[in-house]
Write a protein that holds these residues in place. Sequence first.
Motif, PDB file in Angstrom:
ATOM      1  N   SER A 230      -4.237  11.789   6.989  1.00  0.00           N
ATOM      2  CA  SER A 230      -4.680  10.397   6.964  1.00  0.00           C
ATOM      3  C   SER A 230      -3.491   9.444   6.918  1.00  0.00           C
ATOM      4  O   SER A 230      -3.463   8.437   7.629  1.00  0.00           O
ATOM      5  N   ASN A 231      -2.494   9.774   6.081  1.00  0.00           N
ATOM      6  CA  ASN A 231      -1.303   8.931   5.996  1.00  0.00           C
ATOM      7  C   ASN A 231      -0.569   8.864   7.322  1.00  0.00           C
ATOM      8  O   ASN A 231      -0.089   7.807   7.741  1.00  0.00           O
TER       9      ASN A 231
ATOM     10  N   HIS B 275      -6.044   3.961  13.255  1.00  0.00           N
ATOM     11  CA  HIS B 275      -7.426   4.373  12.953  1.00  0.00           C
ATOM     12  C   HIS B 275      -7.836   5.471  13.919  1.00  0.00           C
ATOM     13  O   HIS B 275      -7.742   5.311  15.140  1.00  0.00           O
TER      14      HIS B 275
ATOM     15  N   ARG C 120      -2.528   6.584   9.732  1.00  0.00           N
ATOM     16  CA  ARG C 120      -2.535   5.177   9.346  1.00  0.00           C
ATOM     17  C   ARG C 120      -1.205   4.485   9.601  1.00  0.00           C
ATOM     18  O   ARG C 120      -1.142   3.261   9.690  1.00  0.00           O
TER      19      ARG C 120
ATOM     20  N   GLU D 249       0.805  -1.218   0.000  1.00  0.00           N
ATOM     21  CA  GLU D 249       0.000   0.000   0.000  1.00  0.00           C
ATOM     22  C   GLU D 249       0.838   1.269   0.000  1.00  0.00           C
ATOM     23  O   GLU D 249       0.364   2.331  -0.403  1.00  0.00           O
TER      24      GLU D 249
ATOM     25  N   TYR E  97      -1.547   4.843  -0.449  1.00  0.00           N
ATOM     26  CA  TYR E  97      -1.001   5.921   0.367  1.00  0.00           C
ATOM     27  C   TYR E  97       0.020   6.683  -0.450  1.00  0.00           C
ATOM     28  O   TYR E  97       1.081   6.144  -0.800  1.00  0.00           O
TER      29      TYR E  97
ATOM     30  N   GLN F  31      -6.308   0.242  16.166  1.00  0.00           N
ATOM     31  CA  GLN F  31      -5.831  -0.433  14.965  1.00  0.00           C
ATOM     32  C   GLN F  31      -6.973  -0.531  13.968  1.00  0.00           C
ATOM     33  O   GLN F  31      -8.091  -0.886  14.316  1.00  0.00           O
ATOM     34  N   ALA F  32      -6.673  -0.207  12.720  1.00  0.00           N
ATOM     35  CA  ALA F  32      -7.691  -0.271  11.680  1.00  0.00           C
ATOM     36  C   ALA F  32      -8.143  -1.704  11.464  1.00  0.00           C
ATOM     37  O   ALA F  32      -7.328  -2.631  11.519  1.00  0.00           O
TER      38      ALA F  32
ATOM     39  N   ARG G 219      -2.079  -0.660  10.546  1.00  0.00           N
ATOM     40  CA  ARG G 219      -2.615   0.664  10.273  1.00  0.00           C
ATOM     41  C   ARG G 219      -3.320   1.254  11.484  1.00  0.00           C
ATOM     42  O   ARG G 219      -4.053   0.568  12.196  1.00  0.00           O
TER      43      ARG G 219
END
Length: 374
Positions: A341-342, A280, A345, A150, A211, A372-373, A278
């Motif tokens: 956002s990056n 969250h 994450r 990603e 990303y 954690q996402a 990731r």
Amino acid sequence: MERFSRLYALGAVLITILAGCEPVPAPKLAQTPDTAYQSSRPGAAQNGRPTLAPMLEAVLPAVVNISTTSAGNMRDSPMLKEPPSPGGFDESGIPRHGMSQQSLGSGVIVNGENGLILTSHHVIANGERVIVTLQDGRNFEAKVVGADPETDVAVVKIEAKNLKALRFGDSRSLRVGDFVVAIGSPFGLSQTVTSGIVSALGRSGLGIKRYEDYIQTDASINPGSSGGALVDLNGDLIGINTAIVGPAGGNVGIGFAIPSHLAQSVMQQLVENGEVHRGHLGVNLRDLPPELAKVLGLEPGKGVLIIQVQPNSPAAKAGLHPGDVVVSIDNAPVDSAGSLSNTVRLLRAGSEIKLDILREGKRRTVTARIDQAG
């Protein structure tokens, strides 16, 4: 003739007078751009010729060639998305047919003691064997420590002695116009060096990876340069070359590199966990409209607007509301919804962040604990 004799005599008198005077100092001139460059840039030669050679002599041993063999199709990298050329090969030099294909790319040694090499995920993706070739000609089969599709970051490891490693620079301090140097193996030509400037920062929305927060540069980057180093004039690693805009397969002056602070963060998780967990926060964001930024007294391009807060999320528990404007995270200014956002994450679950926000024109600080996402 008499007139000439008088002028000659007057000139002789003036010379005699001036000969007895103190010399008048010459005015100090501002440095010309060339003179300033020679005196301030690393590696100016003794004869005054600007050169990057001393810096490169220290840096080049840390940039390696990476090849992989695989029975699968290796032509899915963002560096290789161009029309095929005549003669049975892509512009990358990879055969179109055959069960075993070879992907040529680059890598950067970032930990010499442990043999850790940072590269692009698409360079080693689906490879059955990963072979690293050093500047001195030594070859090693590498072990894949971890990869993150990603962000297009991967880490491989070799067992070797006397490795030269690059130190990480701070990509967050870069400015448009800074000089940079790209090093890699374009078209299999190892140890190729090109130079240019930072053309833009924070490039996203390109559809290359999920990303995106790329450094854009006009330093020539071509297929095979993926995973190679983007360094500043001090020889510090400030990016990992990853993609180009090249309709015909060659460089047109638009290349992209993963910023070092992002690559380093991903690398740390890959080394520790073998994968990236990731973070969250639980908000939907959008870039702050210029009109609203003006009303709030913010510079254009600064601040991010929260348009939705998910129930029972870390954001909701921290007391964030729709309409809040996030201006910084952990004291670092927020420039875009994508960059925020990056950042979130790539945080570990359980870590705490401090968000500076504007609400109803008043500044306040909230602390959120990242989940954690799922």
